[in-house]
Design a protein around this motif. Structure first.
Motif, PDB file in Angstrom:
ATOM      1  N   PHE A 408     -37.476 -50.944 -61.685  1.00  0.00           N
ATOM      2  CA  PHE A 408     -38.621 -50.091 -62.005  1.00  0.00           C
ATOM      3  C   PHE A 408     -38.389 -49.282 -63.275  1.00  0.00           C
ATOM      4  O   PHE A 408     -37.381 -48.591 -63.416  1.00  0.00           O
ATOM      5  N   THR A 409     -39.376 -49.335 -64.168  1.00  0.00           N
ATOM      6  CA  THR A 409     -39.205 -48.775 -65.511  1.00  0.00           C
ATOM      7  C   THR A 409     -38.925 -47.277 -65.503  1.00  0.00           C
ATOM      8  O   THR A 409     -37.968 -46.805 -66.127  1.00  0.00           O
ATOM      9  N   TRP A 410     -39.769 -46.494 -64.828  1.00  0.00           N
ATOM     10  CA  TRP A 410     -39.555 -45.040 -64.976  1.00  0.00           C
ATOM     11  C   TRP A 410     -38.316 -44.572 -64.205  1.00  0.00           C
ATOM     12  O   TRP A 410     -37.710 -43.561 -64.574  1.00  0.00           O
ATOM     13  N   THR A 411     -37.934 -45.344 -63.172  1.00  0.00           N
ATOM     14  CA  THR A 411     -36.671 -45.013 -62.508  1.00  0.00           C
ATOM     15  C   THR A 411     -35.525 -45.188 -63.507  1.00  0.00           C
ATOM     16  O   THR A 411     -34.641 -44.321 -63.632  1.00  0.00           O
ATOM     17  N   ALA A 412     -35.566 -46.315 -64.241  1.00  0.00           N
ATOM     18  CA  ALA A 412     -34.526 -46.572 -65.251  1.00  0.00           C
ATOM     19  C   ALA A 412     -34.549 -45.484 -66.336  1.00  0.00           C
ATOM     20  O   ALA A 412     -33.488 -44.984 -66.758  1.00  0.00           O
ATOM     21  N   ALA A 413     -35.745 -45.095 -66.756  1.00  0.00           N
ATOM     22  CA  ALA A 413     -35.859 -44.058 -67.805  1.00  0.00           C
ATOM     23  C   ALA A 413     -35.262 -42.735 -67.313  1.00  0.00           C
ATOM     24  O   ALA A 413     -34.561 -42.032 -68.057  1.00  0.00           O
ATOM     25  N   MET A 414     -35.532 -42.405 -66.039  1.00  0.00           N
ATOM     26  CA  MET A 414     -34.989 -41.147 -65.508  1.00  0.00           C
ATOM     27  C   MET A 414     -33.473 -41.209 -65.384  1.00  0.00           C
ATOM     28  O   MET A 414     -32.782 -40.209 -65.553  1.00  0.00           O
ATOM     29  N   VAL A 415     -32.955 -42.390 -65.098  1.00  0.00           N
ATOM     30  CA  VAL A 415     -31.496 -42.527 -65.035  1.00  0.00           C
ATOM     31  C   VAL A 415     -30.900 -42.221 -66.402  1.00  0.00           C
ATOM     32  O   VAL A 415     -29.901 -41.495 -66.513  1.00  0.00           O
ATOM     33  N   LEU A 416     -31.517 -42.714 -67.462  1.00  0.00           N
ATOM     34  CA  LEU A 416     -31.002 -42.419 -68.814  1.00  0.00           C
ATOM     35  C   LEU A 416     -31.046 -40.902 -69.054  1.00  0.00           C
ATOM     36  O   LEU A 416     -30.114 -40.336 -69.650  1.00  0.00           O
ATOM     37  N   GLU A 417     -32.093 -40.269 -68.571  1.00  0.00           N
ATOM     38  CA  GLU A 417     -32.181 -38.809 -68.705  1.00  0.00           C
ATOM     39  C   GLU A 417     -31.086 -38.113 -67.885  1.00  0.00           C
ATOM     40  O   GLU A 417     -30.402 -37.206 -68.376  1.00  0.00           O
TER      41      GLU A 417
END
Ligand code: DGY
Length: 422
Positions: A408-417
């Motif tokens: 899932f895209t935003w899950t991945a984005a939040m992990v980077l954050e």
């Protein structure tokens, strides 16, 4: 799994779901561009490619309506695998969109991108172009969704909140009929476990509202008063107020004083009205059914998200305490509904599961208000979920089981954050 491995896996998911000028949330289940997904995704993306991150938000605003509304889905390419598609919405735009909106997180995202970007000239150009468009969207909210000028805006469809099947909507949904909803085939349950998704009775009401608004020609001067579903969601309003506040700060920086002053006025009136949603009994904010005038007895993460806005210290402290209590009732913060409530369902979408984007915003709010230890618990729990269960759409807060869509895209984005913070 090392931090480097986590970073690489998250980056791979963002690349995989990248369609050049927008990203899809996940293959199959959500094949188009979603509004708040894109804004939050841009934050993670900025660690990989700053220019591409700006483009993610730019693309969204290319599809802003003339009245200022920014739609919740942009149907860039036809895809039969999703229902309800463009023909059901029928909004009459060249690139079809839906006719409703989503949480206004763009102002927050753009300020954060602006502060973070190494390419200062690029950041200045892109933020300067986006600012007036975001301000128009905010004006649209207060004009069309707060016609009585209460200071708080209403949502007219659960999909607008992003928290589609929250227990918050059960009572107001009783006012939404289902007569006239023709036969249709759901596609979501072909991509995800039906037990993780909204029920058929909820879908009938989602579709009834779409048909009702379509019959009114998607005329936003009429929809609010004509809707049997009008709910004031503290989470939704907090995101909007945080975006207004962030837009004001950015406008000062970019020499737009009139825009800054107007956004600050919206924040002042919104925060003044916010206390009407407070429940002393439950020690958190609640949704209000604007049709009946009643607060809705439902302890969801919507009421905790309030901490993302500049609420007063007393209430922020009580929210931090509430999150600690919830932490004692589950293994992975922050559950979308209180596990102590018999209506809680740990795997069904927004009726219990934990979501990383909500964790991110609540954590940010807690840090702003000085609650570092509670924020730290959320950070640790979020990364533990990823390590144990992968990059799912959401997670059972009791078992950590991955639910909904995968990669899932935003899950991945939040992990980077989260990794940057870690
Ligand atoms: C869906 O289709 O489940 C979406 O959440 C609507 O935005």
């Amino acid at each position: 799994m090392s931090q480097v491995d986590l970073f690489q896996q998250a980056a791979d998911i963002l690349h995989e779901n990248d369609r050049g000028h927008y990203t899809i949330p996940t293959k199959g289940l959500y094949p188009f561009q979603w509004n708040w997904d894109s804004c939050l995704t841009a934050l993670g993306m900025a660690w990989l490619d700053e220019a591409r991150a700006w483009t993610e938000i730019d693309t969204l605003f290319v599809h802003q309506w003339d009245d200022g509304m920014v739609p919740h889905i942009i149907f860039h390419e036809p895809d039969e695998g999703y229902f309800p598609g463009p023909d059901v919405w029928d909004v009459g735009r060249e690139t079809p969109t839906t006719g409703i909106t989503q949480p206004a997180v763009a102002g927050f995202a753009v300020k954060r991108l602006y502060e973070r970007c190494q390419d200062r000239a690029l950041a200045r150009t892109r933020a300067s172009a986006l600012l007036p468009k975001i301000a128009d969207w905010h004006e649209w909210f207060y004009r069309c969704r707060d016609p009585q000028q209460t200071g708080l805006v209403a949502v007219l469809h659960p999909w607008e909140t992003g928290r589609d099947n929250s227990i918050d909507w059960d009572v107001p949904f009783e006012q939404v009929p289902t007569e006239g909803v023709g036969p249709y085939t759901r596609r979501d349950t072909q991509h995800a476990n039906p037990e993780h998704r909204p029920t058929q009775a909820q879908y009938d009401r989602y579709i009834w509202l779409v048909q009702h608004f379509r019959a009114l020609g998607w005329d936003n001067t009429r929809l609010h008063d004509a809707s049997p579903f009008q709910v004031v969601d503290p989470g939704f309003n907090a995101i909007l107020l945080r975006s207004c506040a962030d837009l004001a700060t950015l406008a000062d920086e970019l020499d737009m004083p009139a825009l800054a002053a107007r956004q600050r006025a919206l924040v002042a009136q919104g925060l003044a009205a916010f206390n009407t949603l407070w429940s002393e009994q439950h020690q958190q904010y609640l949704c209000q059914d604007r049709v009946s005038g009643e607060l809705i007895d439902s302890l969801s993460s919507g009421g905790l998200l309030a901490v993302f806005a500049g609420i007063d210290r007393t209430h922020a402290q009580k929210i931090a305490r509430r999150i600690e209590v919830l932490g004692s009732r589950c293994s992975y913060l922050v559950p979308s509904h209180d596990p102590a409530d018999p209506r809680f369902d740990g795997r069904r979408y927004w009726r219990g599961p934990s979501w990383l984007i909500v964790n991110y915003m609540i954590m940010d709010g807690l840090l702003e208000h000085g609650y570092e230890a509670t924020a730290e618990k959320i950070l640790r729990g979020s990364l533990a979920l990823i390590r144990e269960s992968g990059f799912a759409e959401y997670y059972d807060p009791l078992s950590g089981e991955p639910c909904g869509g995968g990669r899932f895209t935003w899950t991945a984005a939040m992990v980077l954050e989260f990794l940057q913070r870690d």
